[in-house]
Design an enzyme around this catalytic site. Structure first.
Site, PDB file in Angstrom:
ATOM      1  N   GLN A  17      29.558  -8.207   1.843  1.00  0.00           N
ATOM      2  CA  GLN A  17      30.539  -8.911   2.681  1.00  0.00           C
ATOM      3  C   GLN A  17      30.311  -8.655   4.178  1.00  0.00           C
ATOM      4  OE1 GLN A  17      34.515  -7.381   2.700  1.00  0.00           O
ATOM      5  NE2 GLN A  17      35.439  -9.292   3.413  1.00  0.00           N
ATOM      6  N   ASP A  58      16.613   0.367  -2.790  1.00  0.00           N
ATOM      7  CA  ASP A  58      17.698   1.067  -3.470  1.00  0.00           C
ATOM      8  C   ASP A  58      17.909   2.378  -2.708  1.00  0.00           C
ATOM      9  OD1 ASP A  58      19.338   2.551  -5.081  1.00  0.00           O
ATOM     10  OD2 ASP A  58      18.140   2.305  -6.906  1.00  0.00           O
ATOM     11  N   ILE A  59      19.043   2.529  -2.047  1.00  0.00           N
ATOM     12  CA  ILE A  59      19.200   3.715  -1.179  1.00  0.00           C
ATOM     13  C   ILE A  59      19.247   5.019  -1.978  1.00  0.00           C
ATOM     14  CG2 ILE A  59      20.237   2.510   0.781  1.00  0.00           C
ATOM     15  CD1 ILE A  59      22.970   3.750  -0.067  1.00  0.00           C
ATOM     16  N   TYR A 148      36.098   6.712  -4.386  1.00  0.00           N
ATOM     17  CA  TYR A 148      35.639   6.043  -3.158  1.00  0.00           C
ATOM     18  C   TYR A 148      36.095   6.828  -1.923  1.00  0.00           C
ATOM     19  CZ  TYR A 148      35.380   2.251   0.347  1.00  0.00           C
ATOM     20  OH  TYR A 148      35.130   1.492   1.460  1.00  0.00           O
ATOM     21  N   LYS A 152      34.088   8.861   1.020  1.00  0.00           N
ATOM     22  CA  LYS A 152      34.232   8.502   2.439  1.00  0.00           C
ATOM     23  C   LYS A 152      34.502   9.742   3.291  1.00  0.00           C
ATOM     24  CE  LYS A 152      32.913   4.589   2.113  1.00  0.00           C
ATOM     25  NZ  LYS A 152      31.750   4.093   2.831  1.00  0.00           N
ATOM     26  N   ILE A 178      38.780  -5.876   5.168  1.00  0.00           N
ATOM     27  CA  ILE A 178      38.126  -6.865   6.024  1.00  0.00           C
ATOM     28  C   ILE A 178      38.257  -8.262   5.405  1.00  0.00           C
ATOM     29  CG2 ILE A 178      35.966  -7.543   7.151  1.00  0.00           C
ATOM     30  CD1 ILE A 178      37.076  -4.832   8.162  1.00  0.00           C
TER      31      ILE A 178
END
Ligand code: SER
Length: 325
Positions: A17, A58-59, A148, A152, A178
């Site tokens: 996004q 792919d991180i 999540y 963070k 967002i």
């Protein structure tokens, strides 16, 4: 070349996004060939693919990132690849792996390759039920209850650690929900505030997965992109914070958003069937104090609920007429 100059940029999560619109904005600013968009699996849109370099990365696989960094001589990374809050509750291990181990790879590479600057987004999910819910200050209790949110908070600390310990210039913002009209968000709790616009235009009705009176901090995409780019341009001497800037623009409840849309589409109907995402939303603030961002790098939003709603309906209405929704 001065180390301060961002010349070759890599964006992970570029099919997502925020990543997709950030890629467009940065290509405009730095030149198409200087911004490498990366995705893991999802096919990029034609616009993304045709406007500049695209690579699959792919991180969580450090080698795959390193290969691209070497190939393009990357000096700046916007690490937008992440698992969001709702999917994170369904797949906590994957969430940890992508958001923490993936980010760790990016920071290590930034350190090894002596990069200029790194952007790592945080979120209002860094806060938890013990945090003051209104006008939440920048410095406050960070005890999130979602995986999540845990990633963070850890990510903010990890970024700050790399700055202090290794001098890697890592910067980050606690994004609110967002709202956008180009690429659909995936797997978040604030996604309702995007879905509701698509459904209002297409079907004139929407079933919301949060309660009517649930209020959350939100932001329109143009402000999100502007804030992100502005923080990355800011003079480091003025920054006392690095990876944990509160950034706000508007707060509204699901009911208030529905009422605002109804001003334009009077026949629009909304009902409310809260699911597991309600508990996530209930653990987050209703509004955010962003005075630190305003002071340290001049943050100032442009959109409020009414101007954002007008613009969203205009853009999506046009797409619908053209058969593109
Ligand atoms: N938009 C995110 C989510 O809902 C919050 O950062 O998960």
């Amino acid at each position: 070349m001065a180390k301060n100059e961002m010349k070759k940029i890599l964006i992970t999560g570029a099919v997502g996004q925020i990543g997709s619109e950030l890629t467009t904005a940065l290509r405009k600013k730095h030149g198409n060939d200087n911004v490498v968009a990366c995705g893991r699996k999802t096919k990029p849109s034609d616009k993304l693919f045709n406007s500049g370099p695209f690579e699959y990365v792919d991180i969580t696989d450090k080698d795959s990132v390193e290969k691209v960094v070497k190939k393009y001589d990357i000096d700046t990374v916007y690490n937008m690849a992440a698992i969001l809050s709702a999917v994170g509750e369904e797949k906590p291990l994957v969430c940890w792996n992508v958001n923490i181990n993936g980010m760790y790879n990016i920071l290590e590479i930034a350190h090894e390759y002596d990069m200029v600057r790194i952007f790592v987004p945080s979120s209002i999910a860094a806060f938890g039920p013990e945090t003051p819910r209104n006008n939440t200050p920048n410095e406050t209790i960070l005890k999130p209850k979602t995986m999540y949110g845990v990633t963070k908070v850890a990510g903010e600390l990890l970024g700050d650690y790399y700055f202090k310990r290794f001098g890697v210039d890592v910067r980050g913002i606690r994004y609110p929900g967002i709202i956008s009209n180009e690429t659909f968000p995936g797997g978040g709790t604030t996604d309702y505030a995007v879905e509701i616009f698509y459904e209002a235009i297409k079907n004139k009705k929407y079933t919301c997965f949060l309660k009517k009176d649930t209020t959350l901090p939100m932001m329109y995409m143009p402000d999100c992109i502007k804030g992100t780019v502005d923080l990355m341009q800011a003079d480091i001497k003025k920054l006392k914070h690095h990876c944990d800037f509160n950034m706000a623009s508007m707060s509204f409840s699901a009911g208030e958003l529905a009422a605002e849309i109804k001003k334009h589409i009077p026949e629009f109907k909304v009902d409310y069937k809260p699911d597991f995402r309600q508990a996530i939303a209930d653990s987050w603030p209703e509004s955010i104090d962003d005075s630190v961002a305003r002071k340290e790098w001049g943050w100032k939003p442009s959109y409020d609920l009414s101007s954002m709603t007008r613009d969203m309906l205009e853009v999506l209405g046009k797409k619908y007429k053209e058969g593109k929704l």
